[in-house]
Design a protein around this motif. Sequence first.
Motif, short mmCIF file in Angstrom:
data_model
loop_
_atom_site.label_atom_id
_atom_site.label_comp_id
_atom_site.label_asym_id
_atom_site.label_seq_id
_atom_site.Cartn_x
_atom_site.Cartn_y
_atom_site.Cartn_z
N GLU A 219 0.80 -1.20 0.07
CA GLU A 219 -0.32 0.08 -0.13
C GLU A 219 0.88 1.04 -0.49
O GLU A 219 0.55 2.37 -0.69
CB GLU A 219 -0.36 0.23 1.26
CG GLU A 219 -1.69 0.97 1.08
CD GLU A 219 -3.17 1.72 0.12
OE1 GLU A 219 -3.05 2.71 -0.12
OE2 GLU A 219 -2.88 0.24 -0.80
N GLN A 220 2.54 1.00 0.88
CA GLN A 220 2.62 2.01 0.27
C GLN A 220 3.20 2.48 -0.43
O GLN A 220 3.66 3.92 -0.68
CB GLN A 220 3.71 2.30 2.20
CG GLN A 220 3.30 2.28 3.50
CD GLN A 220 4.69 2.06 3.97
OE1 GLN A 220 5.32 1.08 4.25
NE2 GLN A 220 4.76 2.79 5.13
N GLN A 221 3.91 1.49 -1.16
CA GLN A 221 4.43 1.11 -2.05
C GLN A 221 3.31 2.14 -3.74
O GLN A 221 3.60 2.37 -4.53
CB GLN A 221 4.94 0.52 -3.14
CG GLN A 221 6.11 -0.16 -2.08
CD GLN A 221 6.85 -1.25 -3.16
OE1 GLN A 221 6.29 -2.57 -3.61
NE2 GLN A 221 7.90 -2.04 -3.10
N ARG A 222 2.40 1.74 -3.76
CA ARG A 222 1.11 2.14 -4.38
C ARG A 222 0.71 3.63 -4.22
O ARG A 222 1.08 4.32 -4.76
CB ARG A 222 -0.19 1.24 -4.37
CG ARG A 222 -1.17 2.07 -4.92
CD ARG A 222 -1.95 0.80 -4.13
NE ARG A 222 -1.98 -0.20 -4.86
CZ ARG A 222 -3.29 -1.59 -5.21
NH1 ARG A 222 -4.48 -1.50 -4.96
NH2 ARG A 222 -2.64 -2.10 -5.47
N GLN A 223 1.03 4.02 -2.86
CA GLN A 223 0.87 5.50 -2.58
C GLN A 223 2.20 6.44 -3.30
O GLN A 223 2.00 7.22 -4.04
CB GLN A 223 0.90 6.04 -1.38
CG GLN A 223 -0.57 6.01 -0.65
CD GLN A 223 -0.43 6.13 0.52
OE1 GLN A 223 -0.07 6.82 1.39
NE2 GLN A 223 -1.60 4.79 1.93
N MET A 224 2.52 6.16 -2.48
CA MET A 224 4.66 6.87 -3.55
C MET A 224 4.52 6.57 -5.15
O MET A 224 4.59 7.30 -5.68
CB MET A 224 5.71 5.60 -2.98
CG MET A 224 5.97 6.18 -1.00
SD MET A 224 7.47 5.08 -0.94
CE MET A 224 8.82 5.78 -1.74
N LEU A 225 3.90 5.45 -5.97
CA LEU A 225 3.74 5.23 -7.01
C LEU A 225 3.04 6.47 -7.52
O LEU A 225 3.32 7.03 -9.00
CB LEU A 225 3.48 3.51 -7.44
CG LEU A 225 3.37 3.26 -8.79
CD1 LEU A 225 4.72 3.78 -9.97
CD2 LEU A 225 2.72 2.25 -9.00
N ARG A 226 2.32 6.77 -7.51
CA ARG A 226 1.35 7.53 -7.21
C ARG A 226 0.82 9.09 -7.13
O ARG A 226 1.32 9.75 -8.51
CB ARG A 226 -0.36 7.33 -6.58
CG ARG A 226 -0.99 6.46 -7.13
CD ARG A 226 -2.76 6.05 -6.33
NE ARG A 226 -3.76 5.13 -6.71
CZ ARG A 226 -4.58 4.60 -5.82
NH1 ARG A 226 -4.88 5.02 -4.66
NH2 ARG A 226 -5.03 3.48 -5.87
N ALA A 227 2.08 9.36 -6.66
CA ALA A 227 2.64 10.37 -6.67
C ALA A 227 3.95 10.80 -7.50
O ALA A 227 3.84 11.84 -7.47
CB ALA A 227 3.05 10.73 -4.90
N ALA A 228 4.58 9.55 -7.66
CA ALA A 228 5.62 9.51 -8.47
C ALA A 228 5.45 10.48 -9.62
O ALA A 228 6.00 10.82 -10.65
CB ALA A 228 6.74 9.05 -8.84
N VAL A 229 4.14 9.36 -10.14
CA VAL A 229 4.03 10.07 -11.68
C VAL A 229 2.95 11.04 -12.09
O VAL A 229 3.32 11.64 -12.23
CB VAL A 229 2.50 8.97 -11.45
CG1 VAL A 229 1.65 9.49 -13.07
CG2 VAL A 229 2.85 7.46 -11.43
N SER A 230 2.44 11.84 -10.87
CA SER A 230 2.32 13.26 -10.36
C SER A 230 2.92 13.89 -10.57
O SER A 230 3.54 14.73 -11.72
CB SER A 230 1.50 13.99 -9.87
OG SER A 230 0.70 14.59 -9.51
N ALA A 231 4.75 13.45 -10.43
CA ALA A 231 5.57 14.26 -10.00
C ALA A 231 5.87 14.39 -11.37
O ALA A 231 6.53 15.51 -12.04
CB ALA A 231 6.48 13.73 -8.61
N ALA A 232 5.99 13.24 -11.80
CA ALA A 232 7.25 12.89 -13.79
C ALA A 232 5.65 13.59 -14.66
O ALA A 232 6.26 13.75 -15.02
CB ALA A 232 6.93 11.75 -13.26
N GLN A 233 4.61 13.64 -13.73
CA GLN A 233 3.89 14.60 -15.56
C GLN A 233 4.15 15.83 -15.47
O GLN A 233 3.86 16.34 -16.55
CB GLN A 233 2.74 13.91 -15.06
CG GLN A 233 1.73 12.67 -15.13
CD GLN A 233 0.40 12.19 -14.85
OE1 GLN A 233 -0.40 13.43 -14.16
NE2 GLN A 233 0.21 11.12 -15.27
N ALA A 234 4.32 16.08 -14.20
CA ALA A 234 5.04 18.02 -14.08
C ALA A 234 5.76 18.09 -14.57
O ALA A 234 6.19 19.27 -15.41
CB ALA A 234 5.21 18.00 -12.24
N ALA A 235 6.82 16.97 -14.68
CA ALA A 235 8.12 17.32 -15.12
C ALA A 235 7.97 17.26 -16.73
O ALA A 235 8.67 17.69 -16.67
CB ALA A 235 9.43 16.43 -14.88
#
Length: 253
Positions: free
Chosen positions: A205-221
């Motif tokens: 579950e922690q990995q899933r939350q981190m992955l979602r946050a990372a996707v959002s950050a990568a999309q912004a990048a």
Amino acid sequence: KEARAMARIDGREGNQLRPAKAEVGLLSRCDGSCRLSQGSSEVLAGVFGPAVPRRSALESADGPAVEVVVRSGTGGALAAERVLEVLLEDVVSRAVASEVYPYSVLSVTVHILHDDGAIAACAVNAVTMALVDAGVELLGLPAGAVVAAQGATILLDCTKAEEQVAQNLCFLAIFEGEAQDESKSGDPAQDDILAIEFTGKANREQQRQMLRAAVSAAQAARSFVRRSLATADRGRMSVWRLPSGRLAGRAKD
């Protein structure tokens, strides 16, 4: 869950990225180049080719042989640099339209000018811009992000100090596409992930939350990369969308 708001040493909240700057076409001896900074992290990427390989062993009908060299100001061949080289080779190999460049070699150099965290993401974004500047045909724009987790708090675009104390880290490189779309399991579509690496002992579950946050950050990048390329003050470079949906850079006549 979204990245939790949390005051940080540099004044950002947990869900805020650092300011980014980019300059393309500054190295005359390269076919393409980019100097990119995310906060105090800064890299310089250069692209040579695709060109005819000097060694026949590198020739392949399937596409270009990708060579990546990473150097930092510390000198020497550090283990971390070798890991980053392998990661970037994989990202570039999957992003390039291989069928366009058979029997060729594509060389990429990355100089780490300053590492203040999320350097792998910074390198991916700089290499992407350098590839477009070189006119290399891509299947899409790669973009990278690094997030850290300390307890239940997720920090986007973490600094070096935050990386050192984080319980868990996630590096992600996404590919052009609908990475924001989620599968039935609630995870981003796997076809849009070029590379992913977790460090630490986060549960699923922690990995899933981190992955979602990372996707959002990568999309912004990726949005930053698009804007930077579209407005680049470079007389011989332009960006356009091909009928197939691919992106590439081109030398103007």
